[in-house]
Design a protein around this motif. Structure first.
Motif, PDB file in Angstrom:
ATOM      1  N   ILE A 145     -24.619  60.022 -74.612  1.00 19.28           N
ATOM      2  CA  ILE A 145     -24.720  58.855 -75.048  1.00 19.28           C
ATOM      3  C   ILE A 145     -23.187  59.280 -76.715  1.00 19.28           C
ATOM      4  CG2 ILE A 145     -27.220  58.568 -75.542  1.00 19.28           C
ATOM      5  CD1 ILE A 145     -27.927  59.469 -78.070  1.00 19.28           C
ATOM      6  N   VAL A 146     -22.726  60.304 -76.000  1.00 16.91           N
ATOM      7  CA  VAL A 146     -21.573  60.526 -77.258  1.00 16.91           C
ATOM      8  C   VAL A 146     -20.443  60.996 -76.778  1.00 16.91           C
ATOM      9  CG1 VAL A 146     -20.739  62.848 -78.901  1.00 16.91           C
ATOM     10  CG2 VAL A 146     -23.466  61.729 -79.521  1.00 16.91           C
ATOM     11  N   HIS A 147     -20.064  61.257 -75.366  1.00 15.96           N
ATOM     12  CA  HIS A 147     -19.192  61.936 -74.602  1.00 15.96           C
ATOM     13  C   HIS A 147     -18.285  60.333 -75.104  1.00 15.96           C
ATOM     14  CE1 HIS A 147     -19.897  59.219 -71.810  1.00 15.96           C
ATOM     15  NE2 HIS A 147     -19.460  59.192 -70.204  1.00 15.96           N
ATOM     16  N   ASP A 148     -18.288  59.275 -74.814  1.00 14.83           N
ATOM     17  CA  ASP A 148     -17.465  57.517 -74.799  1.00 14.83           C
ATOM     18  C   ASP A 148     -17.245  57.288 -76.114  1.00 14.83           C
ATOM     19  OD1 ASP A 148     -16.355  58.603 -72.839  1.00 14.83           O
ATOM     20  OD2 ASP A 148     -17.443  56.748 -71.193  1.00 14.83           O
ATOM     21  N   ILE A 149     -18.206  57.963 -77.001  1.00 12.91           N
ATOM     22  CA  ILE A 149     -18.960  57.232 -77.752  1.00 12.91           C
ATOM     23  C   ILE A 149     -17.536  56.679 -79.048  1.00 12.91           C
ATOM     24  CG2 ILE A 149     -18.409  59.516 -79.410  1.00 12.91           C
ATOM     25  CD1 ILE A 149     -21.205  57.428 -81.058  1.00 12.91           C
ATOM     26  N   ALA A 150     -16.100  57.669 -78.776  1.00 14.16           N
ATOM     27  CA  ALA A 150     -14.443  56.801 -79.670  1.00 14.16           C
ATOM     28  C   ALA A 150     -14.485  56.158 -79.160  1.00 14.16           C
ATOM     29  CB  ALA A 150     -13.854  58.407 -79.614  1.00 14.16           C
ATOM     30  N   GLU A 151     -14.803  55.850 -77.937  1.00  9.64           N
ATOM     31  CA  GLU A 151     -14.250  54.171 -77.464  1.00  9.64           C
ATOM     32  C   GLU A 151     -14.479  53.364 -78.181  1.00  9.64           C
ATOM     33  OE1 GLU A 151     -15.001  54.146 -72.779  1.00  9.64           O
ATOM     34  OE2 GLU A 151     -13.842  56.206 -73.232  1.00  9.64           O
ATOM     35  N   ALA A 152     -15.536  53.327 -79.464  1.00  8.73           N
ATOM     36  CA  ALA A 152     -15.950  52.437 -80.056  1.00  8.73           C
ATOM     37  C   ALA A 152     -14.880  51.514 -81.206  1.00  8.73           C
ATOM     38  CB  ALA A 152     -16.774  52.569 -80.583  1.00  8.73           C
ATOM     39  N   ILE A 153     -13.367  52.335 -80.694  1.00  4.99           N
ATOM     40  CA  ILE A 153     -12.234  52.165 -81.641  1.00  4.99           C
ATOM     41  C   ILE A 153     -11.142  52.221 -80.533  1.00  4.99           C
ATOM     42  CG2 ILE A 153     -10.362  52.666 -83.244  1.00  4.99           C
ATOM     43  CD1 ILE A 153     -13.071  54.302 -85.106  1.00  4.99           C
ATOM     44  N   VAL A 154     -10.948  52.741 -79.684  1.00  2.00           N
ATOM     45  CA  VAL A 154     -10.089  53.464 -79.332  1.00  2.00           C
ATOM     46  C   VAL A 154      -9.499  51.927 -77.256  1.00  2.00           C
ATOM     47  CG1 VAL A 154      -8.890  55.250 -79.911  1.00  2.00           C
ATOM     48  CG2 VAL A 154     -10.025  54.813 -77.626  1.00  2.00           C
ATOM     49  N   GLY A 155     -10.897  51.539 -77.154  1.00  2.00           N
ATOM     50  CA  GLY A 155     -11.506  50.932 -75.835  1.00  2.00           C
ATOM     51  C   GLY A 155     -11.832  52.169 -74.774  1.00  2.00           C
ATOM     52  N   ASP A 156     -11.456  51.368 -74.135  1.00  2.69           N
ATOM     53  CA  ASP A 156     -11.756  52.016 -72.273  1.00  2.69           C
ATOM     54  C   ASP A 156     -10.198  52.678 -71.959  1.00  2.69           C
ATOM     55  OD1 ASP A 156     -12.393  53.883 -70.444  1.00  2.69           O
ATOM     56  OD2 ASP A 156     -13.641  52.217 -69.252  1.00  2.69           O
ATOM     57  N   ILE A 157      -9.911  53.775 -71.999  1.00  2.00           N
ATOM     58  CA  ILE A 157      -8.558  54.016 -71.380  1.00  2.00           C
ATOM     59  C   ILE A 157      -8.080  54.853 -70.428  1.00  2.00           C
ATOM     60  CG2 ILE A 157      -6.401  55.291 -71.747  1.00  2.00           C
ATOM     61  CD1 ILE A 157      -7.431  55.199 -75.380  1.00  2.00           C
ATOM     62  N   THR A 158      -8.436  54.416 -69.233  1.00  2.00           N
ATOM     63  CA  THR A 158      -7.893  54.787 -68.170  1.00  2.00           C
ATOM     64  C   THR A 158      -7.283  55.580 -67.855  1.00  2.00           C
ATOM     65  OG1 THR A 158      -7.754  53.014 -67.044  1.00  2.00           O
ATOM     66  CG2 THR A 158     -10.136  53.760 -67.467  1.00  2.00           C
ATOM     67  N   PRO A 159      -7.302  56.476 -66.184  1.00  2.00           N
ATOM     68  CA  PRO A 159      -5.725  56.516 -66.012  1.00  2.00           C
ATOM     69  C   PRO A 159      -4.402  56.217 -65.504  1.00  2.00           C
ATOM     70  CG  PRO A 159      -6.881  58.120 -65.385  1.00  2.00           C
ATOM     71  CD  PRO A 159      -7.993  57.288 -65.584  1.00  2.00           C
ATOM     72  N   SER A 160      -5.076  54.326 -65.342  1.00  2.00           N
ATOM     73  CA  SER A 160      -4.354  53.704 -65.401  1.00  2.00           C
ATOM     74  C   SER A 160      -3.489  52.898 -66.135  1.00  2.00           C
ATOM     75  CB  SER A 160      -4.849  52.733 -64.000  1.00  2.00           C
ATOM     76  OG  SER A 160      -6.143  51.867 -64.857  1.00  2.00           O
ATOM     77  N   CYS A 161      -3.443  53.213 -67.141  1.00  2.00           N
ATOM     78  CA  CYS A 161      -3.111  52.821 -68.836  1.00  2.00           C
ATOM     79  C   CYS A 161      -1.694  53.392 -68.827  1.00  2.00           C
ATOM     80  CB  CYS A 161      -4.386  52.790 -70.060  1.00  2.00           C
ATOM     81  SG  CYS A 161      -6.011  51.972 -69.177  1.00  2.00           S
ATOM     82  N   GLY A 162      -1.598  54.581 -68.167  1.00  2.00           N
ATOM     83  CA  GLY A 162      -0.599  54.458 -68.221  1.00  2.00           C
ATOM     84  C   GLY A 162      -0.062  55.967 -69.378  1.00  2.00           C
ATOM     85  N   VAL A 163      -1.488  56.230 -70.009  1.00  2.00           N
ATOM     86  CA  VAL A 163      -2.183  56.871 -71.422  1.00  2.00           C
ATOM     87  C   VAL A 163      -1.709  58.749 -71.523  1.00  2.00           C
ATOM     88  CG1 VAL A 163      -3.210  57.681 -73.860  1.00  2.00           C
ATOM     89  CG2 VAL A 163      -2.017  55.273 -72.708  1.00  2.00           C
ATOM     90  N   SER A 164      -0.700  59.700 -71.441  1.00  2.00           N
ATOM     91  CA  SER A 164      -1.507  61.231 -71.202  1.00  2.00           C
ATOM     92  C   SER A 164      -2.356  61.275 -71.198  1.00  2.00           C
ATOM     93  CB  SER A 164       0.256  61.575 -71.512  1.00  2.00           C
ATOM     94  OG  SER A 164      -0.096  61.854 -73.653  1.00  2.00           O
ATOM     95  N   LYS A 165      -2.770  62.518 -71.162  1.00  2.00           N
ATOM     96  CA  LYS A 165      -4.077  63.185 -71.497  1.00  2.00           C
ATOM     97  C   LYS A 165      -3.965  63.453 -72.793  1.00  2.00           C
ATOM     98  CE  LYS A 165      -5.925  64.551 -67.242  1.00  2.00           C
ATOM     99  NZ  LYS A 165      -6.229  66.018 -66.350  1.00  2.00           N
ATOM    100  N   GLU A 166      -3.090  64.319 -73.266  1.00  2.00           N
ATOM    101  CA  GLU A 166      -3.011  64.788 -74.912  1.00  2.00           C
ATOM    102  C   GLU A 166      -2.784  63.727 -75.301  1.00  2.00           C
ATOM    103  OE1 GLU A 166      -1.443  67.625 -71.753  1.00  2.00           O
ATOM    104  OE2 GLU A 166      -1.023  65.071 -72.769  1.00  2.00           O
ATOM    105  N   GLU A 167      -2.102  62.425 -75.273  1.00  2.00           N
ATOM    106  CA  GLU A 167      -2.286  61.184 -75.974  1.00  2.00           C
ATOM    107  C   GLU A 167      -3.721  60.077 -76.305  1.00  2.00           C
ATOM    108  OE1 GLU A 167      -1.361  58.042 -78.953  1.00  2.00           O
ATOM    109  OE2 GLU A 167      -0.097  59.786 -77.702  1.00  2.00           O
ATOM    110  N   LYS A 168      -4.563  60.608 -75.146  1.00  2.00           N
ATOM    111  CA  LYS A 168      -6.010  60.219 -74.894  1.00  2.00           C
ATOM    112  C   LYS A 168      -6.255  61.139 -76.078  1.00  2.00           C
ATOM    113  CE  LYS A 168      -9.568  58.268 -72.200  1.00  2.00           C
ATOM    114  NZ  LYS A 168     -10.646  59.828 -72.081  1.00  2.00           N
ATOM    115  N   ASN A 169      -6.972  61.841 -75.827  1.00  2.00           N
ATOM    116  CA  ASN A 169      -7.346  63.076 -77.046  1.00  2.00           C
ATOM    117  C   ASN A 169      -6.818  62.701 -78.094  1.00  2.00           C
ATOM    118  OD1 ASN A 169      -8.115  66.021 -77.909  1.00  2.00           O
ATOM    119  ND2 ASN A 169      -9.640  65.336 -76.849  1.00  2.00           N
ATOM    120  N   ARG A 170      -5.697  62.428 -78.904  1.00  2.00           N
ATOM    121  CA  ARG A 170      -5.736  62.451 -79.904  1.00  2.00           C
ATOM    122  C   ARG A 170      -6.301  61.153 -80.549  1.00  2.00           C
ATOM    123  NH1 ARG A 170      -2.273  60.085 -83.071  1.00  2.00           N
ATOM    124  NH2 ARG A 170      -1.155  58.546 -81.308  1.00  2.00           N
TER     125      ARG A 170
END
Length: 264
Positions: A145-170
């Protein structure tokens, strides 16, 4: 102290999330309870600020970098989180209930599940799973129940969004920092942050189980959308093939695949 507003634009929709900043010079996330009733969609940060200075008091002490900060001693743990902080945090988390999972939206699934729907069924997976030696089942439930909690702010960023793993983590790390500050920064905030960090790093037996639950929930949902809406969602099954780490993950994935083969 002056307030500075930051604007976060939806990638494809018109929602604008206005938040007053906290004092650090980077992505600024502060939640106003008055905004909780706004309709929500997946939010994608448009970040141009410079990185946080290393010398600043940072979230790294909570998420694993730097020297740990000892929580403020409390004599009554029940009162550790002030009511105002708890309600502000929970109101922000309501966005998880109204933000649809981006993968389904992009495949034109009707009435797609929300992020919260996904995490809830993962929690149920942990609840009903068999005891596994060396794995704390209660911790798995919390992590789910915590693993996707940050998506309350950043949204659901998927591989098809063109965002690197490093940027997604940041982005997610900074969002979680704000959420933990909103929660009061005490023991409960530290627990949330540590669970999230452990999951992201795949750094424990519990994280490996929950990572498998994440994939299992997705392919089970894909199977249900295929059955209910006549969709062909083969790509979701292909993306998880051979990637399960645990015996329970492999067994449940085989069961889902078997049921898929039997469908008309």
């Amino acid at each position: 102290m002056r307030n500075v507003n930051r604007v976060f634009f939806c990638k494809s929709l018109s929602l604008v999330f206005l938040v007053p900043s906290f004092t650090r010079p980077h992505l600024r996330f502060t939640y106003s309870a008055a905004g909780a009733s706004l309709p929500n969609r997946a939010i994608h940060c448009m970040a141009t600020d410079p990185p946080l200075p290393q010398s600043a008091a940072s979230f790294s002490s909570v998420t694993g970098g730097g020297n740990p900060v000892s929580p403020t001693p409390r004599t009554n743990d029940v009162a550790a989180v002030p009511a105002s902080s708890a309600i502000d945090f929970l109101s922000l988390c309501s966005r998880l209930k109204t933000t649809p999972r981006a993968g389904w939206v992009k495949r034109d699934v009707q009435n797609p599940e929300s992020i919260a729907d996904h995490m809830y069924r993962m929690g149920l997976m942990a609840l009903i799973s068999s005891d596994i030696p060396g794995v704390n089942r209660e911790k798995c439930m919390k992590m789910a129940i915590v693993h996707d909690i940050a998506e309350a702010i950043v949204g659901d960023i998927t591989p098809s969004c063109g965002v690197s793993k490093e940027e997604k983590n940041r982005r997610e790390s900074e969002a979680l920092e704000h959420m933990c500050k909103l929660l009061g920064g005490g023991e409960r905030a530290t627990e949330v942050a540590e669970l999230w960090r452990e999951y992201e790093a795949n750094a424990s037996p519990e994280a490996k189980v929950v990572k498998d639950f994440d994939k299992l929930e997705m392919i089970l949902q894909a199977l249900e959308y295929e059955q209910d809406q006549g969709k062909d969602l083969e790509e979701f099954f292909q993306s998880t093939a051979g990637k399960f780490q645990t015996d329970i993950g492999k067994a449940w994935a085989l069961e889902i695949a078997s049921r898929r083969k039997k469908q008309p």
